[in-house]
Write an enzyme that holds these catalytic residues in place. Structure first.
Site, PDB file in Angstrom:
ATOM      1  N   ASN A   1      26.045  29.603  65.416  1.00  0.00           N
ATOM      2  CA  ASN A   1      25.956  28.368  66.196  1.00  0.00           C
ATOM      3  C   ASN A   1      27.270  27.951  66.858  1.00  0.00           C
ATOM      4  O   ASN A   1      27.264  27.192  67.810  1.00  0.00           O
ATOM      5  CB  ASN A   1      25.435  27.224  65.323  1.00  0.00           C
ATOM      6  CG  ASN A   1      26.160  27.111  64.011  1.00  0.00           C
ATOM      7  OD1 ASN A   1      26.150  28.047  63.204  1.00  0.00           O
ATOM      8  ND2 ASN A   1      26.804  25.998  63.779  1.00  0.00           N
TER       9      ASN A   1
ATOM     10  N   ALA B   1      12.839  22.358  65.890  1.00  0.00           N
ATOM     11  CA  ALA B   1      12.315  21.986  67.212  1.00  0.00           C
ATOM     12  C   ALA B   1      13.368  21.391  68.149  1.00  0.00           C
ATOM     13  O   ALA B   1      13.354  21.665  69.350  1.00  0.00           O
ATOM     14  CB  ALA B   1      11.163  20.995  67.039  1.00  0.00           C
ATOM     15  N   HIS B   2      14.297  20.587  67.605  1.00  0.00           N
ATOM     16  CA  HIS B   2      15.211  19.884  68.522  1.00  0.00           C
ATOM     17  C   HIS B   2      16.225  20.813  69.189  1.00  0.00           C
ATOM     18  O   HIS B   2      16.934  20.418  70.100  1.00  0.00           O
ATOM     19  CB  HIS B   2      15.901  18.702  67.828  1.00  0.00           C
ATOM     20  CG  HIS B   2      16.997  19.056  66.881  1.00  0.00           C
ATOM     21  ND1 HIS B   2      18.322  18.920  67.210  1.00  0.00           N
ATOM     22  CD2 HIS B   2      16.985  19.519  65.610  1.00  0.00           C
ATOM     23  CE1 HIS B   2      19.071  19.273  66.170  1.00  0.00           C
ATOM     24  NE2 HIS B   2      18.276  19.648  65.198  1.00  0.00           N
TER      25      HIS B   2
ATOM     26  N   CYS C   1      37.764  17.594  62.376  1.00  0.00           N
ATOM     27  CA  CYS C   1      39.015  16.858  62.176  1.00  0.00           C
ATOM     28  C   CYS C   1      38.752  15.643  61.304  1.00  0.00           C
ATOM     29  O   CYS C   1      37.775  14.941  61.509  1.00  0.00           O
ATOM     30  CB  CYS C   1      39.494  16.403  63.543  1.00  0.00           C
ATOM     31  SG  CYS C   1      41.136  15.773  63.529  1.00  0.00           S
TER      32      CYS C   1
HETATM   33  N1  PLP Z   1      21.123  26.427  61.226  1.00  0.00           N
HETATM   34  C1  PLP Z   1      21.817  26.516  62.357  1.00  0.00           C
HETATM   35  C2  PLP Z   1      22.322  27.864  62.797  1.00  0.00           C
HETATM   36  C3  PLP Z   1      22.088  25.384  63.125  1.00  0.00           C
HETATM   37  O1  PLP Z   1      22.797  25.491  64.251  1.00  0.00           O
HETATM   38  C4  PLP Z   1      21.597  24.124  62.657  1.00  0.00           C
HETATM   39  C5  PLP Z   1      21.904  22.894  63.412  1.00  0.00           C
HETATM   40  O2  PLP Z   1      22.937  22.778  64.034  1.00  0.00           O
HETATM   41  C6  PLP Z   1      20.853  24.086  61.483  1.00  0.00           C
HETATM   42  C7  PLP Z   1      20.632  25.251  60.789  1.00  0.00           C
HETATM   43  C8  PLP Z   1      20.293  22.798  60.978  1.00  0.00           C
HETATM   44  O3  PLP Z   1      19.163  22.404  61.723  1.00  0.00           O
HETATM   45  P1  PLP Z   1      18.599  20.923  61.702  1.00  0.00           P
HETATM   46  O4  PLP Z   1      19.509  20.101  62.552  1.00  0.00           O
HETATM   47  O5  PLP Z   1      17.230  21.029  62.291  1.00  0.00           O
HETATM   48  O6  PLP Z   1      18.543  20.486  60.292  1.00  0.00           O
END
Ligand code: PLP
Length: 376
Positions: free
Chosen positions: A151, A200-201, A324
């Site tokens: 991410n 979903a978001h 930070c």
């Molecule tokens: N896993 C990854 C790779 C993510 O980027 C995120 C959210 O940033 C999550 C899990 C967590 O997802 P959620 O915000 O739906 O709990």
């Protein structure tokens, strides 16, 4: 008025209009509890089943293999803890040092209960190589959990190869595909994975809803005990509106997948070439195989937090690679895992573009970075 530029689509996305419209009837008119036997609940129940079928068809799964959750964090926690708790021999879980905290902290939680966990390390491009897994795996491995794409730096992992190695040792394979679902083609049978998390978001659906794909026959404990929803594995009244809109959002994204990818890659290339043209030196993290639109840039000797705040003052939302607090600038675990030198890591930002971004947005981002970085 200052123009707002949203370039943090890896954090969350704007809802798809069709997905939003699809929610409304299930909040205002068809608000029946999907578990009740009377006719008023027939439509919500049917809508959940249709959503399950739609989502399954988008990732090549069977409808009964899609289990609805409250999002990526819950799906990850369920996969890690549910697998460990279903196993009575305390066999090892293997994951990576650069997972999202939803996986890492779930692994730390099972470690506190004496379930062994081993951590693999990515190479400098942010890839977990098949050799790295081969070094860690044994016939005593219970679960291997490797994210589909990171991410922070966007690097896509060789999931199919890693999964094949796990299966040679009869281990279960989970992938956190939260950043990837709805943005790249995913076929669970082609990949071979046993479990896959999605939210979903991250693909233009609502917040607070997601799913865990669980391959038929995979042994897992219930996430929540109570009613019989989700085959008794995840009790609790269903979020009908969220589930329905998630299916529409995913269907819409999959329908326009190629077009969206091309659009986002075009913007990404424009951004990178404009930065090079104006002579701002940068290092791009994540190697050559990254998700569309996730751009992690390091500016040597600069301060990523300061860049974020100055961009914010210009109405541009981006993210950093470092968290930070008031005392310390801590380098993110992802940048540490790829061994990025400190002077680059501290000057790291993440720009994440999505289908709703425009050429004008890229111009504004480049102009903002030029203003901040051109003069010392
Ligand atoms: N896993 C990854 C790779 C993510 O980027 C995120 C959210 O940033 C999550 C899990 C967590 O997802 P959620 O915000 O739906 O709990």
């Amino acid at each position: 008025m200052k123009r707002l530029v949203y370039a943090d689509n890896a954090a969350t996305t704007q809802m798809d209009t069709k997905a939003f419209e699809a929610m409304k009837p299930y909040l205002l008119q068809e608000y029946g509890n999907a578990s009740q036997p009377y006719s008023f609940s027939r439509q919500p129940k049917k809508a959940i089943q249709e959503a399950r079928e739609t989502i399954a068809s988008c990732i090549g799964a069977l409808p009964e293999e899609i289990l609805f959750t409250s999002g990526g964090t819950e799906s990850d926690n369920w996969a890690i803890k549910g697998t460990a708790f279903r196993n009575y021999n305390y066999r090892t879980t293997i994951t990576t040092a650069f997972e999202h905290h939803a996986v890492l902290h779930a692994c730390e939680a099972i470690e506190r209960l004496k379930y062994p966990v081993a951590y693999m390390w990515p190479d400098k491009n942010g890839t977990i190589t098949p050799d790295e897994l081969a070094r860690h795996i044994t016939d005593e491995t219970l679960l291997v959990s490797v994210m589909y794409a990171n991410n922070e730096i966007g690097s896509i992992q060789p999931i199919k190869e890693l999964c094949a190695i796990a299966h040679e040792h009869r281990a279960i394979f989970h992938t956190d595909a939260v950043q990837a679902v709805g943005h790249v083609k995913i076929d669970v049978n082609d990949l071979g994975v046993d479990m896959l998390s999605a939210s979903a978001h991250k693909f233009n659906g609502a917040k607070g809803v997601g799913f865990l794909y669980i391959r038929k026959g995979t042994l897992i404990s219930a996430y929540a005990d109570g009613g019989v929803q989700e085959r008794g594995l995840r009790a609790g009244t269903e979020n009908v509106a969220g589930i329905v809109s998630m299916a529409i959002a995913l269907k819409e994204n999959i329908k326009a997948l190629k077009e969206n990818q091309e659009h986002v890659f075009r913007l990404e290339n424009k951004l990178l070439s404009r930065l090079s043209e104006i002579g701002i030196p940068f290092v791009r993290n994540g190697g050559d195989h990254t998700l569309p639109g996730i751009i992690s840039l390091s500016f040597d000797g600069r301060d990523g937090e300061a860049i974020l705040h100055r961009m914010d003052l210009m109405g541009i939302s981006i993210s950093t690679g470092s968290a930070c607090d008031s005392k310390n600038t801590e380098i993110s675990h992802v940048l540490q895992a790829i061994h990025l030198p400190d002077s680059l890591a501290k000057g790291t930002i993440r720009i994440s573009l999505g289908k709703n971004n425009t050429e004008d947005d890229v111009d504004a981002i480049v102009a903002g970075l030029k203003k901040i970085l051109a003069k010392r």
